[in-house]
Design an enzyme around this catalytic site. Sequence first.
Site, PDB file in Angstrom:
ATOM      1  N   ASP A 182      95.250 -56.075  30.666  1.00 30.89           N
ATOM      2  CA  ASP A 182      93.815 -56.016  30.962  1.00 30.89           C
ATOM      3  C   ASP A 182      93.022 -56.901  30.003  1.00 30.89           C
ATOM      4  O   ASP A 182      93.217 -56.866  28.790  1.00 30.89           O
ATOM      5  CB  ASP A 182      93.334 -54.565  30.847  1.00 30.89           C
ATOM      6  CG  ASP A 182      92.031 -54.317  31.583  1.00 30.89           C
ATOM      7  OD1 ASP A 182      91.059 -55.032  31.311  1.00 30.89           O
ATOM      8  OD2 ASP A 182      91.998 -53.410  32.426  1.00 30.89           O
ATOM      9  N   SER A 186      87.211 -54.434  35.848  1.00 29.57           N
ATOM     10  CA  SER A 186      88.601 -54.034  36.074  1.00 29.57           C
ATOM     11  C   SER A 186      88.796 -53.332  37.410  1.00 29.57           C
ATOM     12  O   SER A 186      89.876 -53.416  38.002  1.00 29.57           O
ATOM     13  CB  SER A 186      89.080 -53.126  34.935  1.00 29.57           C
ATOM     14  OG  SER A 186      89.142 -53.826  33.727  1.00 29.57           O
ATOM     15  N   THR A 239      92.090 -49.768  36.312  1.00 28.72           N
ATOM     16  CA  THR A 239      93.232 -50.549  36.806  1.00 28.72           C
ATOM     17  C   THR A 239      94.313 -49.684  37.443  1.00 28.72           C
ATOM     18  O   THR A 239      94.681 -49.925  38.599  1.00 28.72           O
ATOM     19  CB  THR A 239      93.818 -51.431  35.689  1.00 28.72           C
ATOM     20  OG1 THR A 239      92.780 -52.274  35.179  1.00 28.72           O
ATOM     21  CG2 THR A 239      94.950 -52.280  36.206  1.00 28.72           C
ATOM     22  N   HIS A 290      86.549 -56.627  23.875  1.00 27.85           N
ATOM     23  CA  HIS A 290      85.207 -56.045  23.897  1.00 27.85           C
ATOM     24  C   HIS A 290      84.658 -55.836  22.489  1.00 27.85           C
ATOM     25  O   HIS A 290      83.468 -56.013  22.241  1.00 27.85           O
ATOM     26  CB  HIS A 290      85.222 -54.704  24.630  1.00 27.85           C
ATOM     27  CG  HIS A 290      85.109 -54.812  26.116  1.00 27.85           C
ATOM     28  ND1 HIS A 290      83.989 -55.284  26.750  1.00 27.85           N
ATOM     29  CD2 HIS A 290      85.994 -54.489  27.095  1.00 27.85           C
ATOM     30  CE1 HIS A 290      84.174 -55.250  28.066  1.00 27.85           C
ATOM     31  NE2 HIS A 290      85.387 -54.772  28.303  1.00 27.85           N
ATOM     32  N   GLU A 345     100.398 -51.290  33.020  1.00 29.29           N
ATOM     33  CA  GLU A 345      99.205 -51.910  32.436  1.00 29.29           C
ATOM     34  C   GLU A 345      99.189 -51.776  30.918  1.00 29.29           C
ATOM     35  O   GLU A 345      99.352 -50.681  30.377  1.00 29.29           O
ATOM     36  CB  GLU A 345      97.916 -51.284  32.962  1.00 29.29           C
ATOM     37  CG  GLU A 345      96.684 -52.028  32.432  1.00 29.29           C
ATOM     38  CD  GLU A 345      95.379 -51.263  32.578  1.00 29.29           C
ATOM     39  OE1 GLU A 345      94.324 -51.926  32.638  1.00 29.29           O
ATOM     40  OE2 GLU A 345      95.399 -50.017  32.607  1.00 29.29           O
ATOM     41  N   ASP A 399      92.125 -55.546  26.399  1.00 21.47           N
ATOM     42  CA  ASP A 399      90.725 -55.621  26.841  1.00 21.47           C
ATOM     43  C   ASP A 399      89.773 -55.020  25.812  1.00 21.47           C
ATOM     44  O   ASP A 399      88.707 -55.581  25.527  1.00 21.47           O
ATOM     45  CB  ASP A 399      90.596 -54.888  28.177  1.00 21.47           C
ATOM     46  CG  ASP A 399      89.175 -54.818  28.693  1.00 21.47           C
ATOM     47  OD1 ASP A 399      88.593 -55.874  28.965  1.00 21.47           O
ATOM     48  OD2 ASP A 399      88.652 -53.687  28.817  1.00 21.47           O
ATOM     49  N   HIS A 444      91.994 -44.444  34.805  1.00 22.99           N
ATOM     50  CA  HIS A 444      91.122 -45.569  34.475  1.00 22.99           C
ATOM     51  C   HIS A 444      91.190 -46.618  35.578  1.00 22.99           C
ATOM     52  O   HIS A 444      92.060 -46.580  36.442  1.00 22.99           O
ATOM     53  CB  HIS A 444      91.533 -46.150  33.122  1.00 22.99           C
ATOM     54  CG  HIS A 444      90.450 -46.873  32.401  1.00 22.99           C
ATOM     55  ND1 HIS A 444      90.376 -48.240  32.365  1.00 22.99           N
ATOM     56  CD2 HIS A 444      89.374 -46.411  31.700  1.00 22.99           C
ATOM     57  CE1 HIS A 444      89.315 -48.606  31.658  1.00 22.99           C
ATOM     58  NE2 HIS A 444      88.690 -47.515  31.244  1.00 22.99           N
TER      59      HIS A 444
END
Length: 391
Positions: free
Chosen positions: A72, A113, A166, A289, A280, A285, A164
């Site tokens: 991700d 996502s 994904t 962020h 995943e 990710d 979540h």
Amino acid sequence: MNRIASLLLLGAFGISSVACAQEKFNYPGKSKEKVEATDKITYTTTRTYPVQEISSKSKAKRPKNVIVMISDGTGTSQFFTAIAANNNQAYIEQMPITGFSKTASKNKFTTDSAAGGSAISTGHKSNNGEIGLDENGNAAKTLLEMCDEQGKSTGLIATSSITHATPASFIAHQPSRKMNEEIALDFFSTDIDVFIGGGKKHFADRKDGKDLIKDLDKKGYKVAYTIDEVTATTDGKLAGLLADDAMPPYTERGDVLPEAANTAVKLLNQNKEGFFLMVEGSQVDWGGHNNNTELLITEMQDFDYTLGEMLKFAEKDGETLIVVTADHETGGFSVNGGDPSKNTLVTSYTSTHHTATMVPVFAYGPGAEEFSGIYENTEIAKKIMKLMKLK
């Protein structure tokens, strides 16, 4: 946190910054106060691992099994850190075919996502925030559901909550990624065999008072709460709920992702009809962020090491297609310099959000050649559907 305190904190993580600025950012897995906003960060990895050479020969023209691995928030630079931070070698280099995916969603040039994952899982563009829906807002059948209908075993693994965006996009159909309890209920709409991640609270501590743990037990799942309980499972259905919400970062959880993936493959591969598995690496990710280079690189290495475990299985099996990609890039991350002989990288960011850049697609195994070139993210699902003759 003042500037001096920020620098001390960065030093404790082996990170130095040539420019810092105060910025707030609230994202799962880290504190509400962003660790650093930087021009450049120097990071020296503390982890290396050997990389085994993998043969690219396959014994089948079409795949019986498919493993989709999504890192991700990962662009080309993030994937490169797995190489540069590990003695200039990584398993991602063992993937013989490389392409690029354009990630825009139906309503935004910069995807999230939910829409990114849904495009990869269904072959349809949807609006940001939507889970498993098509262009018109209707439920779109996913690769996992198609494989389930074909008699294949199916599985999902994530280091985030399993509800979540994904992982949810492969099994759920909801207008909002925030609907975790509704997404948890969608797990009961398929015959999924294995799912492992965080998110226990969305099954056990629900606003509607339902105890989905009991329902999982009634459906024949072994419900595991630790990675030791996961790896001890040798047959049957498995629901691994390893944290109330997201799992902790790699520096705390260790090799949970590769151990979960290996367990899933052993369970799913017992089906002679084959299997579909999505794995995943969720928290690369979150490193983007938060502009947190330590988090980003350690999660990237964890993902690459897990890829190595899947490649070892696929090499021996000869009938497994592995597709590695990302839903989008996060952070505008770049590698500006460093010293690969010392596993040291100088990195920087342009954003604390998603970006609209293309992301790589890597493929290994029967049908891998289909994934070269530049195409929309929806083509990833369509190519898999074609190779597996899914409808």
